[in-house]
Design a protein around this motif. Structure first.
Motif, PDB file in Angstrom:
ATOM      1  N   LEU A 182       0.853  -1.182   0.000  1.00 26.80           N
ATOM      2  CA  LEU A 182       0.000   0.000   0.000  1.00 26.80           C
ATOM      3  C   LEU A 182       0.892   1.235   0.000  1.00 26.80           C
ATOM      4  CD1 LEU A 182      -2.989   0.894   0.239  1.00 26.80           C
ATOM      5  CD2 LEU A 182      -2.582   1.119   2.704  1.00 26.80           C
ATOM      6  N   PHE A 183       0.806   2.001  -1.087  1.00 30.04           N
ATOM      7  CA  PHE A 183       1.573   3.247  -1.216  1.00 30.04           C
ATOM      8  C   PHE A 183       0.632   4.402  -0.880  1.00 30.04           C
ATOM      9  CE2 PHE A 183       3.305   0.137  -4.124  1.00 30.04           C
ATOM     10  CZ  PHE A 183       4.681   0.312  -4.072  1.00 30.04           C
ATOM     11  N   HIS A 184       1.160   5.421  -0.203  1.00 28.72           N
ATOM     12  CA  HIS A 184       0.302   6.577   0.101  1.00 28.72           C
ATOM     13  C   HIS A 184       1.074   7.879   0.078  1.00 28.72           C
ATOM     14  CE1 HIS A 184      -1.573   9.544   2.877  1.00 28.72           C
ATOM     15  NE2 HIS A 184      -2.560   9.298   2.060  1.00 28.72           N
ATOM     16  N   THR A 185       0.435   8.900  -0.457  1.00 30.22           N
ATOM     17  CA  THR A 185       0.951  10.266  -0.314  1.00 30.22           C
ATOM     18  C   THR A 185      -0.233  11.200  -0.094  1.00 30.22           C
ATOM     19  OG1 THR A 185       2.045  12.106  -1.396  1.00 30.22           O
ATOM     20  CG2 THR A 185       0.966  10.544  -2.850  1.00 30.22           C
ATOM     21  N   ASP A 186      -0.012  12.245   0.706  1.00 35.84           N
ATOM     22  CA  ASP A 186      -1.099  13.229   0.880  1.00 35.84           C
ATOM     23  C   ASP A 186      -0.886  14.434  -0.042  1.00 35.84           C
ATOM     24  OD1 ASP A 186       0.887  14.777   2.040  1.00 35.84           O
ATOM     25  OD2 ASP A 186      -0.050  14.862   4.017  1.00 35.84           O
ATOM     26  N   PHE A 187       0.092  14.361  -0.910  1.00 39.34           N
ATOM     27  CA  PHE A 187       0.404  15.376  -1.931  1.00 39.34           C
ATOM     28  C   PHE A 187       1.030  16.646  -1.368  1.00 39.34           C
ATOM     29  CE2 PHE A 187      -3.354  13.032  -3.588  1.00 39.34           C
ATOM     30  CZ  PHE A 187      -2.667  12.288  -4.527  1.00 39.34           C
ATOM     31  N   SER A 188       1.256  16.715  -0.057  1.00 38.56           N
ATOM     32  CA  SER A 188       1.835  17.945   0.499  1.00 38.56           C
ATOM     33  C   SER A 188       3.277  18.133   0.037  1.00 38.56           C
ATOM     34  CB  SER A 188       1.760  17.937   2.032  1.00 38.56           C
ATOM     35  OG  SER A 188       2.457  16.821   2.542  1.00 38.56           O
ATOM     36  N   ARG A 189       3.891  17.062  -0.451  1.00 38.24           N
ATOM     37  CA  ARG A 189       5.249  17.179  -0.999  1.00 38.24           C
ATOM     38  C   ARG A 189       5.230  17.007  -2.516  1.00 38.24           C
ATOM     39  NH1 ARG A 189       5.734  16.853   3.781  1.00 38.24           N
ATOM     40  NH2 ARG A 189       6.840  15.729   5.385  1.00 38.24           N
ATOM     41  N   GLY A 190       4.098  17.302  -3.132  1.00 44.78           N
ATOM     42  CA  GLY A 190       3.963  17.061  -4.567  1.00 44.78           C
ATOM     43  C   GLY A 190       3.824  15.569  -4.812  1.00 44.78           C
ATOM     44  N   PHE A 191       4.085  15.146  -6.036  1.00 41.80           N
ATOM     45  CA  PHE A 191       4.055  13.705  -6.296  1.00 41.80           C
ATOM     46  C   PHE A 191       4.944  13.310  -7.464  1.00 41.80           C
ATOM     47  CE2 PHE A 191       2.428  10.118  -8.786  1.00 41.80           C
ATOM     48  CZ  PHE A 191       2.790   9.123  -7.891  1.00 41.80           C
ATOM     49  N   ALA A 192       5.711  12.285  -7.271  1.00 44.37           N
ATOM     50  CA  ALA A 192       6.395  11.537  -8.326  1.00 44.37           C
ATOM     51  C   ALA A 192       6.559  10.123  -7.769  1.00 44.37           C
ATOM     52  CB  ALA A 192       7.758  12.139  -8.633  1.00 44.37           C
ATOM     53  N   PRO A 193       6.377   9.097  -8.596  1.00 46.04           N
ATOM     54  CA  PRO A 193       6.437   7.729  -8.057  1.00 46.04           C
ATOM     55  C   PRO A 193       7.698   7.451  -7.241  1.00 46.04           C
ATOM     56  CG  PRO A 193       5.619   7.675 -10.297  1.00 46.04           C
ATOM     57  CD  PRO A 193       6.018   9.099 -10.037  1.00 46.04           C
ATOM     58  N   LEU A 194       8.841   7.988  -7.708  1.00 44.73           N
ATOM     59  CA  LEU A 194      10.096   7.612  -7.038  1.00 44.73           C
ATOM     60  C   LEU A 194      10.206   8.156  -5.622  1.00 44.73           C
ATOM     61  CD1 LEU A 194      12.774   7.600  -9.866  1.00 44.73           C
ATOM     62  CD2 LEU A 194      11.783   5.674  -8.622  1.00 44.73           C
ATOM     63  N   MET A 195       9.366   9.150  -5.262  1.00 45.47           N
ATOM     64  CA  MET A 195       9.418   9.642  -3.883  1.00 45.47           C
ATOM     65  C   MET A 195       8.975   8.544  -2.894  1.00 45.47           C
ATOM     66  SD  MET A 195       6.180  12.246  -3.995  1.00 45.47           S
ATOM     67  CE  MET A 195       6.046  12.785  -2.325  1.00 45.47           C
ATOM     68  N   LEU A 196       8.249   7.559  -3.408  1.00 44.28           N
ATOM     69  CA  LEU A 196       7.784   6.479  -2.527  1.00 44.28           C
ATOM     70  C   LEU A 196       8.826   5.382  -2.330  1.00 44.28           C
ATOM     71  CD1 LEU A 196       4.250   6.591  -4.004  1.00 44.28           C
ATOM     72  CD2 LEU A 196       4.737   6.834  -1.572  1.00 44.28           C
ATOM     73  N   ARG A 197       9.800   5.362  -3.235  1.00 43.94           N
ATOM     74  CA  ARG A 197      10.823   4.311  -3.155  1.00 43.94           C
ATOM     75  C   ARG A 197      11.553   4.338  -1.801  1.00 43.94           C
ATOM     76  NH1 ARG A 197      15.588   4.994  -7.331  1.00 43.94           N
ATOM     77  NH2 ARG A 197      15.647   6.907  -6.133  1.00 43.94           N
ATOM     78  N   ASP A 198      11.847   5.538  -1.304  1.00 41.83           N
ATOM     79  CA  ASP A 198      12.600   5.658  -0.050  1.00 41.83           C
ATOM     80  C   ASP A 198      11.812   5.172   1.165  1.00 41.83           C
ATOM     81  OD1 ASP A 198      14.620   6.756  -1.479  1.00 41.83           O
ATOM     82  OD2 ASP A 198      14.030   8.838  -1.073  1.00 41.83           O
ATOM     83  N   TRP A 199      10.506   4.990   1.000  1.00 39.32           N
ATOM     84  CA  TRP A 199       9.676   4.585   2.143  1.00 39.32           C
ATOM     85  C   TRP A 199       9.229   3.146   2.026  1.00 39.32           C
ATOM     86  CZ3 TRP A 199      10.375   7.616   5.992  1.00 39.32           C
ATOM     87  CH2 TRP A 199      10.813   8.916   5.712  1.00 39.32           C
ATOM     88  N   LEU A 200       9.792   2.426   1.067  1.00 38.94           N
ATOM     89  CA  LEU A 200       9.463   1.000   0.955  1.00 38.94           C
ATOM     90  C   LEU A 200       9.797   0.291   2.257  1.00 38.94           C
ATOM     91  CD1 LEU A 200      10.848   0.116  -2.594  1.00 38.94           C
ATOM     92  CD2 LEU A 200       8.464  -0.075  -1.860  1.00 38.94           C
ATOM     93  N   PRO A 201       9.033  -0.762   2.600  1.00 39.22           N
ATOM     94  CA  PRO A 201       9.419  -1.559   3.763  1.00 39.22           C
ATOM     95  C   PRO A 201      10.863  -2.034   3.604  1.00 39.22           C
ATOM     96  CG  PRO A 201       7.285  -2.258   2.934  1.00 39.22           C
ATOM     97  CD  PRO A 201       7.833  -1.274   1.942  1.00 39.22           C
ATOM     98  N   ARG A 202      11.484  -2.240   4.740  1.00 39.30           N
ATOM     99  CA  ARG A 202      12.929  -2.502   4.795  1.00 39.30           C
ATOM    100  C   ARG A 202      13.393  -3.609   3.852  1.00 39.30           C
ATOM    101  NH1 ARG A 202      17.807  -2.750   5.810  1.00 39.30           N
ATOM    102  NH2 ARG A 202      18.808  -3.508   7.712  1.00 39.30           N
ATOM    103  N   ASP A 203      12.600  -4.691   3.738  1.00 35.96           N
ATOM    104  CA  ASP A 203      13.060  -5.820   2.919  1.00 35.96           C
ATOM    105  C   ASP A 203      12.989  -5.531   1.423  1.00 35.96           C
ATOM    106  OD1 ASP A 203      10.288  -5.857   2.883  1.00 35.96           O
ATOM    107  OD2 ASP A 203      10.110  -8.024   3.066  1.00 35.96           O
ATOM    108  N   LEU A 204      12.360  -4.417   1.025  1.00 34.86           N
ATOM    109  CA  LEU A 204      12.253  -4.111  -0.407  1.00 34.86           C
ATOM    110  C   LEU A 204      13.076  -2.896  -0.817  1.00 34.86           C
ATOM    111  CD1 LEU A 204       8.425  -4.689  -0.919  1.00 34.86           C
ATOM    112  CD2 LEU A 204      10.292  -6.190  -1.598  1.00 34.86           C
ATOM    113  N   ARG A 205      13.592  -2.163   0.164  1.00 33.32           N
ATOM    114  CA  ARG A 205      14.201  -0.870  -0.153  1.00 33.32           C
ATOM    115  C   ARG A 205      15.399  -1.002  -1.084  1.00 33.32           C
ATOM    116  NH1 ARG A 205      14.691   1.932   4.928  1.00 33.32           N
ATOM    117  NH2 ARG A 205      12.605   1.088   5.014  1.00 33.32           N
ATOM    118  N   ARG A 206      16.180  -2.046  -0.893  1.00 33.91           N
ATOM    119  CA  ARG A 206      17.368  -2.227  -1.740  1.00 33.91           C
ATOM    120  C   ARG A 206      17.056  -3.047  -2.983  1.00 33.91           C
ATOM    121  NH1 ARG A 206      21.391  -1.968   2.540  1.00 33.91           N
ATOM    122  NH2 ARG A 206      21.218   0.208   3.138  1.00 33.91           N
ATOM    123  N   ARG A 207      15.785  -3.282  -3.232  1.00 36.79           N
ATOM    124  CA  ARG A 207      15.430  -4.205  -4.322  1.00 36.79           C
ATOM    125  C   ARG A 207      14.992  -3.482  -5.583  1.00 36.79           C
ATOM    126  NH1 ARG A 207      14.056  -9.115  -2.206  1.00 36.79           N
ATOM    127  NH2 ARG A 207      14.059  -9.795  -4.354  1.00 36.79           N
TER     128      ARG A 207
END
Ligand code: SAM
Length: 272
Positions: free
Chosen positions: A178-203
């Motif tokens: 489940l990915f989520h943004t409230d748009f207060s920081r704008g939006f681009a898909p890659l901004m969510l990459r840094d918040w991936l759960p730990r086991d996926l962040r380096r993947r």
């Protein structure tokens, strides 16, 4: 109740940080939150690692109790002083705070319907994550849900695993992300990459399914912007619709897309 799996971390939290997740769960897991048949009548919501203050636990309790007024909740903390202070200031007949770790300090009379572990697996050894998931799922009733992931401090951006307890094995099904943004920081898909759960962040590397997923989302977002959907909420919703045409398992429910949620449930499960 604490063991080798548990690693001490700081307790930073913020009011409202997990409010979007509460709203998602209220909308899509209301049956889970309200079931009362058999052992479900006793089944609790467990918030693992609530932090310095139990704000997010209490906010979730209030949100979920609008659906199920009798819901019992258990806030769990590795740090004994935090658990004691929360219990002293906030415990009541249906609201409990206990010291404990991933093994969860629950009695046999307290099965879990929902276990949430947000913002506590950011450090610690990567190899321990599958066992941490198994340990936190062990008390769930079959069909119960473990939500584990990360957000920024004010909850503007975040990603969580949706892990479902199966009847036949303690290893939960990797049902979706489940990915989520409230748009207060704008939006681009890659901004969510840094918040991936730990086991996926380096993947997110070439050849990995997470890389393919983000590549497809990025292409869909660029195409959406080129088609005139430039405001972040519109670019997000349009990118999700375009992504869904290329990537199986992307939900296109309007409730999700208008609120900045993208749920991806790949047919074979979330990449391991
Ligand atoms: C950064 S805070 C997050 C608080 C809250 N969940 C939030 O999202 O705002 C992490 C908390 O989890 C606790 N913690 C870390 N590992 C834990 C474990 N294995 N079991 C229970 N609590 C844990 C830490 O002591 C800390 O207070």
């Amino acid at each position: 109740m604490t063991g080798e799996l548990d690693t001490r971390t700081r307790g930073r939290t913020a009011r409202g940080r997990l409010r979007a997740l509460d709203a998602y769960l209220g909308q899509f897991e209301s049956a889970l939150l309200t079931r009362e048949d058999g052992p479900w009548a006793r089944a609790v919501f467990v918030d693992v690692g609530f932090g310095e203050h139990p704000w997010t636990t209490l906010e979730s309790a209030a949100a979920f109790r609008t659906l199920n007024p009798g819901l019992s909740i258990v806030g769990v903390e590795l740090e004994a002083e935090r658990a004691l202070a929360a219990a002293r200031d906030h415990a009541d007949a249906r609201t409990h705070f206990r010291e404990g770790g991933f093994a969860l300090p629950l009695s046999a009379e307290e099965p879990a319907r929902l276990v949430r572990a947000m913002n506590l697996l950011r450090q610690g050894p990567l190899e321990r994550i599958p066992e941490a998931h198994r340990a936190m799922s062990r008390h769930l009733l079959p069909g119960g849900l473990l939500v584990e992931g990360s957000t920024d401090l004010d909850g503007a951006v975040g990603v969580a695993h949706l892990l479902r307890r199966r009847p036949d094995t303690e290893t939960p099904a990797r049902e979706g992300l489940l990915f989520h943004t409230d748009f207060s920081r704008g939006f681009a898909p890659l901004m969510l990459r840094d918040w991936l759960p730990r086991d996926l962040r380096r993947r997110v590397r070439p050849g990995e399914p997470m890389h393919t997923f983000f590549g497809a989302w990025e292409a869909a977002w660029k195409a959406a912007r080129e088609a005139g959907h430039t405001a972040p909420p519109e670019a997000f919703a349009e990118s999700a619709l375009r992504l869904a045409r290329m990537t199986p398992g992307v939900a296109t429910d309007a409730w999700l897309l208008t609120r900045g949620f993208l749920r991806w449930s790949p047919p074979g499960g979330t990449p391991a």
